[in-house]
Scaffold this active site. Structure first.
Site, mmCIF file in Angstrom:
data_model
loop_
_atom_site.group_PDB
_atom_site.id
_atom_site.type_symbol
_atom_site.label_atom_id
_atom_site.label_comp_id
_atom_site.label_asym_id
_atom_site.label_seq_id
_atom_site.Cartn_x
_atom_site.Cartn_y
_atom_site.Cartn_z
ATOM 1 N N CYS A 47 19.540 -43.321 -23.139
ATOM 2 C CA CYS A 47 18.379 -43.170 -24.022
ATOM 3 C C CYS A 47 17.642 -41.865 -23.729
ATOM 4 C CB CYS A 47 17.395 -44.316 -23.788
ATOM 5 S SG CYS A 47 17.858 -45.816 -24.630
ATOM 6 N N ASP B 233 9.149 -50.718 -20.258
ATOM 7 C CA ASP B 233 9.947 -51.208 -21.391
ATOM 8 C C ASP B 233 9.105 -51.962 -22.424
ATOM 9 O OD1 ASP B 233 12.660 -50.473 -20.240
ATOM 10 O OD2 ASP B 233 11.769 -51.663 -18.648
ATOM 11 N N ARG C 54 22.713 -51.704 -28.471
ATOM 12 C CA ARG C 54 23.062 -51.476 -27.064
ATOM 13 C C ARG C 54 22.510 -52.590 -26.185
ATOM 14 N NH1 ARG C 54 20.384 -46.912 -24.776
ATOM 15 N NH2 ARG C 54 20.900 -48.216 -22.999
ATOM 16 N N ARG D 25 16.053 -37.896 -16.653
ATOM 17 C CA ARG D 25 16.555 -39.026 -15.868
ATOM 18 C C ARG D 25 17.410 -38.459 -14.733
ATOM 19 N NH1 ARG D 25 17.200 -43.881 -19.566
ATOM 20 N NH2 ARG D 25 17.007 -45.034 -17.637
ATOM 21 N N LYS E 31 20.490 -57.465 -20.012
ATOM 22 C CA LYS E 31 21.322 -56.244 -19.990
ATOM 23 C C LYS E 31 21.278 -55.596 -18.611
ATOM 24 C CE LYS E 31 19.556 -52.208 -21.661
ATOM 25 N NZ LYS E 31 19.604 -51.113 -20.683
ATOM 26 N N ASN E 32 20.077 -55.454 -18.080
ATOM 27 C CA ASN E 32 19.955 -54.691 -16.840
ATOM 28 C C ASN E 32 20.362 -55.488 -15.610
ATOM 29 O OD1 ASN E 32 19.297 -52.454 -18.264
ATOM 30 N ND2 ASN E 32 17.079 -52.633 -17.971
HETATM 31 N N1 EPU Z 1 13.947 -41.000 -10.899
HETATM 32 C C1 EPU Z 1 14.069 -39.841 -10.175
HETATM 33 N N2 EPU Z 1 15.256 -39.616 -9.530
HETATM 34 C C2 EPU Z 1 16.296 -40.484 -9.581
HETATM 35 C C3 EPU Z 1 16.147 -41.668 -10.326
HETATM 36 C C4 EPU Z 1 14.949 -41.898 -10.979
HETATM 37 O O1 EPU Z 1 13.160 -39.030 -10.122
HETATM 38 O O2 EPU Z 1 17.336 -40.209 -8.961
HETATM 39 C C5 EPU Z 1 12.673 -41.253 -11.606
HETATM 40 C C6 EPU Z 1 12.847 -41.306 -13.133
HETATM 41 O O3 EPU Z 1 12.807 -40.027 -13.707
HETATM 42 C C7 EPU Z 1 11.676 -42.165 -13.539
HETATM 43 C C8 EPU Z 1 11.498 -43.115 -12.360
HETATM 44 O O4 EPU Z 1 12.208 -42.539 -11.261
HETATM 45 O O5 EPU Z 1 10.519 -41.363 -13.634
HETATM 46 C C9 EPU Z 1 11.997 -44.504 -12.615
HETATM 47 O O6 EPU Z 1 13.297 -44.450 -13.078
HETATM 48 P P1 EPU Z 1 14.329 -45.586 -12.678
HETATM 49 O O7 EPU Z 1 15.411 -44.936 -11.845
HETATM 50 O O8 EPU Z 1 13.636 -46.792 -12.155
HETATM 51 O O9 EPU Z 1 14.927 -45.935 -14.016
HETATM 52 P P2 EPU Z 1 16.340 -46.485 -14.166
HETATM 53 O O10 EPU Z 1 16.763 -47.197 -12.943
HETATM 54 O O11 EPU Z 1 17.213 -45.415 -14.705
HETATM 55 C C10 EPU Z 1 15.774 -48.873 -15.053
HETATM 56 C C11 EPU Z 1 16.132 -49.574 -16.317
HETATM 57 C C12 EPU Z 1 15.292 -49.006 -17.447
HETATM 58 C C13 EPU Z 1 13.822 -49.244 -17.126
HETATM 59 C C14 EPU Z 1 13.493 -48.621 -15.774
HETATM 60 C C15 EPU Z 1 12.103 -48.993 -15.332
HETATM 61 C C16 EPU Z 1 18.471 -50.061 -15.972
HETATM 62 C C17 EPU Z 1 19.863 -49.809 -16.385
HETATM 63 N N3 EPU Z 1 17.548 -49.362 -16.592
HETATM 64 O O12 EPU Z 1 16.082 -47.520 -15.303
HETATM 65 O O13 EPU Z 1 15.623 -49.692 -18.612
HETATM 66 O O14 EPU Z 1 13.030 -48.675 -18.116
HETATM 67 O O15 EPU Z 1 14.404 -49.080 -14.766
HETATM 68 O O16 EPU Z 1 11.759 -48.300 -14.218
HETATM 69 O O17 EPU Z 1 18.227 -50.937 -15.160
HETATM 70 C C18 EPU Z 1 16.271 -49.902 -20.833
HETATM 71 O O18 EPU Z 1 16.747 -50.992 -20.515
HETATM 72 O O19 EPU Z 1 16.175 -49.499 -22.013
HETATM 73 C C19 EPU Z 1 15.800 -49.021 -19.781
HETATM 74 C C20 EPU Z 1 15.550 -47.734 -19.981
#
Ligand code: EPU
Length: 423
Positions: A117, A307, A400, A122, A22-23
């Site tokens: 989610c 995850d 999803r 976020r 998915k990701n």
């Molecule tokens: N964060 C910030 N500011 C930002 C972005 C992120 O402070 O602008 C913080 C978040 O609050 C969190 C940390 O950085 O504490 C990590 O968040 P990250 O941005 O890495 O998460 P993401 O990119 O939104 C992706 C995956 C998630 C997975 C995380 C692991 C995708 C679409 N999603 O999320 O997957 O848990 O990386 O870090 O690639 C899932 O598939 O169910 C899922 C949630």
């Protein structure tokens, strides 16, 4: 609304193949906006988030055609729409990865705060700050963001926090920007080098993807003609199946996966006493007679990723002794443990990030609601381990990211029915 009606599983055995990640596919699709020519995506998982991203791309003007059971062709428009459909964009977090390519390609991106989610805050500050450093003007009015820049300019960007989607978004934007961009403290998840390799194949100049420093030389003209982006196997799905096997195998082979992507989880499973054999693209798990307690702390890849926290929690409820879980990435990702406790687990929430698990405790079938994608799968695991039938509601969260999960688990011996339910 649909729910899963789940009977306890005695033994799961056989081979369970893993689908495309998915990701990874969501980012591959977002990248189409960087192109002027069509390209193909292979190993497409049939999941709801894919459909959501397709809807968004179609509203931006991309032509999406299915050309086979697991292949789609994406044809970008000459002039993409700069405004993302707010209703669709709000419904899933990954919509935010479109803003980099959209801005780089059209000079403008208009989008709402992305949803998804409920696992904690976020924020999107890293995206906005990074794009601003590349020259974008950022405005926000009534929850709608407008980014504009005639042409993005390469910049040195240090991420204050390691973020997967922010790394991917800025990497894509930098491909069309003028000059060189260096992303430091970048995320290293396998989906990032997968995206970079494909973009490089089509003419981009990205080096270092998969390490914490990524350098992008901008100004590329991407050509996707005759190129196929084969989506990598879903490591979260693979790992969750491995955890299930540790709880309810027999011997179960998780096929079509990349064992190397699971190293953090497999180390924790070995510590719990699980027998693991790895081949080139499979992992075979044999459940032990007794599971040992483990202390885990979620980390960015290649560590024990967040995850796996919820499915691993289910495993720890069956380990003999006291385990601890420290969720360092999200502050809302332990809420589901209240429902595990209703099923009979003994999980003490010390604070929003820390839990103590005392095991083993028998679990009992209950009616539970899936709060998010990964905890939803954890509830399926708990239901398979429990005594008596369970009902998992709100399974759209599970759909999803997991393709027809009930059918695939039934193929290895589970008894799960998709049923209609009120409300
Ligand atoms: N964060 C910030 N500011 C930002 C972005 C992120 O402070 O602008 C913080 C978040 O609050 C969190 C940390 O950085 O504490 C990590 O968040 P990250 O941005 O890495 O998460 P993401 O990119 O939104 C992706 C995956 C998630 C997975 C995380 C692991 C995708 C679409 N999603 O999320 O997957 O848990 O990386 O870090 O690639 C899932 O598939 O169910 C899922 C949630």
């Amino acid at each position: 609304m649909e729910a899963f009606f789940i009977q306890p599983a005695r033994r799961l055995e056989g081979v369970i193949p893993v689908r495309g990640a998915k990701n990874s596919i969501l980012k591959a699709m977002a990248a189409s906006l960087l192109f002027r020519t069509p390209f193909l995506i292979d190993n497409v998982p049939h999941i709801v988030d894919y459909q959501q991203m397709e809807n968004l791309l179609v509203s931006a003007g991309v032509l999406v055609e299915r050309v086979g059971e697991r292949q789609v062709r994406l044809t970008p428009p000459r002039h993409p729409e700069s405004t993302l459909d707010p209703e669709v964009a709000q419904s899933f977090r990954s919509s935010v990865v479109l803003i980099g390519p959209l801005l780089a390609r059209t000079g403008k991106a208009v989008f709402p705060y992305p949803g998804g989610c409920v696992i904690g805050k976020r924020p999107i500050d890293l995206f906005l700050e990074g794009l601003a450093r590349m020259g974008a003007l950022v405005r926000e009015e009534n929850g709608i963001f407008t980014l504009s820049a005639k042409r993005l300019i390469g910049a040195d960007i240090f991420f204050r926090k390691v973020s997967v989607t922010a790394t991917e978004t800025l990497m894509m934007a930098a491909v069309l920007a003028r000059g060189k961009t260096v992303l430091s403290n970048a995320a290293r998840e396998p989906e990032i080098p997968a995206l970079a390799e494909f973009l490089n194949l089509c003419g981009a100049r990205i080096s270092g993807a998969g390490t914490s420093t990524i350098t992008i030389r901008g100004g590329a003209k991407l050509d996707g003609a005759r190129r196929v982006f084969r989506i990598i196997p879903d490591r979260v799905e693979a790992g969750s199946f491995a955890i299930l096997a540790a709880l309810r195998g027999g011997r179960l082979r998780v096929a079509n996966c990349v064992p190397e992507h699971l190293a953090g989880l497999l180390a924790a499973l070995r510590e719990a006493g699980v027998f693991i054999e790895c081949g080139k693209d499979w992992v075979e798990i044999t459940a032990p007679k007794q599971l040992f307690p483990v202390n885990v702390q979620t980390r960015e890849y290649p560590g024990f990723v967040t995850d796996f926290q919820s499915p691993f929690m289910v495993l720890l409820t069956q380990a003999v002794g006291m385990s601890t879980v420290f969720e360092t990435i999200y502050e809302g990702r332990l809420e589901y443990t209240r429902d595990l406790n209703r099923m009979g687990a003994e999980i003490i929430l010390c604070d929003p990030h820390r839990a103590i698990v005392v095991g083993p405790t028998p679990l009992f079938g209950r009616v539970v609601e899936s709060p998010d994608l990964r905890a939803g799968l954890a509830f399926i695991l708990a239901a398979l381990v429990a005594k008596g039938p369970s009902t998992v509601q709100h399974i759209y969260h599970i759909d999803r990211g997991y393709e027809r999960i009930e059918e695939r688990l039934c193929d290895v011996g589970a008894d799960i029915k998709r049923v209609a339910c009120a409300g």
